[in-house]
Design a protein around this motif. Structure first.
Motif, PDB file in Angstrom:
ATOM      1  N   ARG A 138       0.861  -1.175   0.000  1.00 61.06           N
ATOM      2  CA  ARG A 138       0.000   0.000   0.000  1.00 61.06           C
ATOM      3  C   ARG A 138       0.900   1.227   0.000  1.00 61.06           C
ATOM      4  N   ALA A 139       0.732   2.088  -1.024  1.00 61.84           N
ATOM      5  CA  ALA A 139       1.599   3.257  -1.141  1.00 61.84           C
ATOM      6  C   ALA A 139       0.831   4.419  -1.756  1.00 61.84           C
ATOM      7  N   GLU A 140       1.327   5.622  -1.468  1.00 59.37           N
ATOM      8  CA  GLU A 140       0.681   6.830  -1.983  1.00 59.37           C
ATOM      9  C   GLU A 140       1.707   7.956  -2.050  1.00 59.37           C
ATOM     10  N   GLY A 141       1.336   9.010  -2.784  1.00 56.72           N
ATOM     11  CA  GLY A 141       2.137  10.220  -2.830  1.00 56.72           C
ATOM     12  C   GLY A 141       3.442  10.064  -3.579  1.00 56.72           C
ATOM     13  N   LYS A 142       4.257  11.101  -3.503  1.00 54.10           N
ATOM     14  CA  LYS A 142       5.613  11.021  -4.026  1.00 54.10           C
ATOM     15  C   LYS A 142       6.389  10.059  -3.133  1.00 54.10           C
TER      16      LYS A 142
ATOM     17  N   ASN B 114       7.274  10.072   0.725  1.00 51.37           N
ATOM     18  CA  ASN B 114       7.111   8.889   1.560  1.00 51.37           C
ATOM     19  C   ASN B 114       8.206   7.873   1.229  1.00 51.37           C
TER      20      ASN B 114
ATOM     21  N   TYR C 291       9.396   3.847   1.411  1.00 44.16           N
ATOM     22  CA  TYR C 291       8.915   2.467   1.523  1.00 44.16           C
ATOM     23  C   TYR C 291      10.109   1.510   1.430  1.00 44.16           C
TER      24      TYR C 291
ATOM     25  N   LYS D 256       6.689   4.550   5.636  1.00 43.61           N
ATOM     26  CA  LYS D 256       5.282   4.171   5.565  1.00 43.61           C
ATOM     27  C   LYS D 256       5.004   2.672   5.598  1.00 43.61           C
TER      28      LYS D 256
ATOM     29  N   GLU E 105       2.848  10.666  -8.584  1.00 43.51           N
ATOM     30  CA  GLU E 105       2.486  10.063  -7.306  1.00 43.51           C
ATOM     31  C   GLU E 105       2.165   8.582  -7.518  1.00 43.51           C
ATOM     32  N   ILE E 106       2.339   7.817  -6.461  1.00 40.35           N
ATOM     33  CA  ILE E 106       2.166   6.367  -6.556  1.00 40.35           C
ATOM     34  C   ILE E 106       0.687   6.011  -6.672  1.00 40.35           C
ATOM     35  N   THR E 107       0.377   5.180  -7.629  1.00 40.98           N
ATOM     36  CA  THR E 107      -0.973   4.619  -7.767  1.00 40.98           C
ATOM     37  C   THR E 107      -0.839   3.120  -8.032  1.00 40.98           C
TER      38      THR E 107
ATOM     39  N   ASP F 231      -2.692  -0.634  -3.490  1.00 42.77           N
ATOM     40  CA  ASP F 231      -3.816  -0.359  -2.590  1.00 42.77           C
ATOM     41  C   ASP F 231      -4.186  -1.552  -1.714  1.00 42.77           C
TER      42      ASP F 231
END
Length: 467
Positions: free
Chosen positions: A148-152, A177, A179, A200, A272-274, A277
């Protein structure tokens, strides 16, 4: 169950090599000196080199070199953190000298030198563990978000925890963020790292998934140690991949003198990361010092028969389906068995929920950390022996290891140097071990090569009625 040899290294070396009658001559290869035959000694099937070094000695010297490579990796990380590795360095230089042309032709002394090398492995892993906990605090169990990741974002792979600390400090407050990937998962358990709110979660599994994972990951990536995989044709992620210190690849960008500016600039310039999820989570952080805090509960559970056996299922992951053996083995264990693991091999089964030992609050899955944290299993065994009064060779512990590269070689030598017997090793035998050396390891160390998970479990599992 593992057993601790009562012999000294010289006693161990005094056992003869076991040879089968009419066995085909083992192969060798050596081309390190001017006397080498054209193409190298052994290239035409010779079993003795021009210098009269035979195939067994040639392969034992190869094992020394492979062990030295693994030892060097741990020594480098320990020195980066200020540890005194003088004694380890002395063993490294002595062992290299041992492999020089026309230095030693004595089988027993080759074995003794390998045990000395293994003892240096024990020492350096202890020093590295102490350096990590001194600088970053003692890890404690933590549940980490997975995939699960998001944002820059920046994805960090490798083993170098000190580099991660510096990166977290450099990126704090910059809207990026961080990871982890593969052997960096245990970073989340260290107090001085998880205090950063932009650390994160974890993405992916072991190093073997990086070609597909990195291609799919739209953010920046940095690999700070092995294992790096050269990019395959048709991939373009090297345009956002950075390497650190000794790690490198053609087309990747290099971080120089801990200047993370270009990496940060790249991360901010990327989308950004998509697409990540998942609601998955993974457990880590069972450093041996944290596990020892559970000693009273573990001791009570053992005495009450609630814990039957500990299984150390650990080691390097390797590509291919053969590694699924470790997943099947772990998933097949009875509920009164506890798994102790480390290294990237755990990604074969760490997505499973093993719960707790029935009737207790003791987790059935204990992740000691990175491959260099394998020393924790020895510390736990020693503490159990002292607390229970049970001799080390009678403890209800079984060891099943996976191996891929040279770090696993120094870990295996380290265990042998401690006299630990009856280790199961797989998923396939090392090609640098010939039949003679394998026979020696079987006779003197009780080494087993893995078979099927169910057959090995039947052989290893203690009969509860007899326990």
């Amino acid at each position: 169950m593992p057993h601790i040899l009562r012999n000294t290294p010289s006693d161990i070396a005094s056992h003869p090599v076991v040879k089968e009658e009419n066995a085909s001559p083992p192969a060798m290869f050596c081309y390190q000196c001017e006397m080498s035959t054209p193409g190298g000694c052994g290239s035409d099937g010779q079993t003795v080199g021009t210098c009269l070094k035979d195939a067994n000695l040639a392969r034992l010297q190869d094992i020394m070199l492979f062990g030295l490579k693994g030892l060097a990796a741990y020594r480098e990380h320990a020195r980066e953190l200020g540890a005194d590795t003088t004694a380890v360095d002395d063993v490294m230089s002595e062992t290299l000298y041992f492999t020089l042309t026309n230095v030693n032709f004595n089988f027993e002394e080759h074995i003794a030198q390998l045990m000395k090398l293994g003892a240096a492995g024990v020492q350096v892993m202890d020093k590295l563990s102490q350096a990590h906990t001194c600088h970053l605090g003692v890890p404690t169990p933590v549940r980490v978000s997975q995939n699960r990741a998001e944002g820059k974002a920046i994805l960090v792979s490798g083993h170098n925890l000190d580099m991660l600390r510096k990166l977290l400090e450099a990126t704090e407050g910059k809207g990026i963020n961080i990871y982890t990937h593969s052997e960096m998962l245990p970073a989340h358990a260290y107090p001085s790292l998880r205090k950063y709110r932009h650390l994160k979660g974890n993405i992916g599994k072991s190093w073997t998934d990086q070609t597909q994972l990195f291609q799919r990951w739209p953010g920046a990536i940095v690999i700070n140690t092995n294992c790096i995989v050269p990019a395959r044709k048709g991939t373009d992620y090297y345009g956002r991949l950075f390497t650190y210190k000794i790690t490198g690849a053609e087309g990747a960008m290099k971080i120089v003198d801990d200047d993370f500016g270009p990496l940060i600039e790249k991360a901010l310039s990327l989308p950004e990361i998509t697409g990540f999820d998942s609601d998955e989570t993974l457990m880590t952080g069972h450093h041996y010092q944290s596990v020892l805090g559970l000693a009273p509960q573990i001791l009570e559970a053992l005495q009450a028969g609630k814990i039957r056996q500990f299984f150390v299922i650990a080691g390097c992951d390797a590509p291919g389906n053969a590694g699924n053996y470790y997943r099947e083995l772990a998933a097949s264990l009875p509920l009164d068995c506890v798994i102790i693991t480390s290294s990237c091999g755990k990604f074969r089964f760490n997505d499973l929920d093993f719960g707790v030992v029935p009737g207790t609050a003791i987790p059935r899955y204990l992740d000691l950390g990175q491959c260099n944290d394998s020393n924790g299993a020895v510390h736990i065994a020693l503490a159990l022996s002292e607390a229970t009064g049970i001799a080390l060779d009678d403890l209800p512990v079984s060891i099943v290891l996976s191996w891929m590269e040279q770090k696993a070689v120094i870990i295996l030598l380290a265990l042998f140097s401690l006299g630990i017997r009856n280790i199961y090793l797989g998923p396939k035998p090392p090609q640098f071990v010939n039949a003679d050396i394998l026979d020696f390891l079987v006779v003197n160390f009780g080494l087993h090569l893995t078979g099927t998970a169910q057959d090995d479990l039947s052989a290893l599992l203690i009969d509860k009625k007899a326990a």
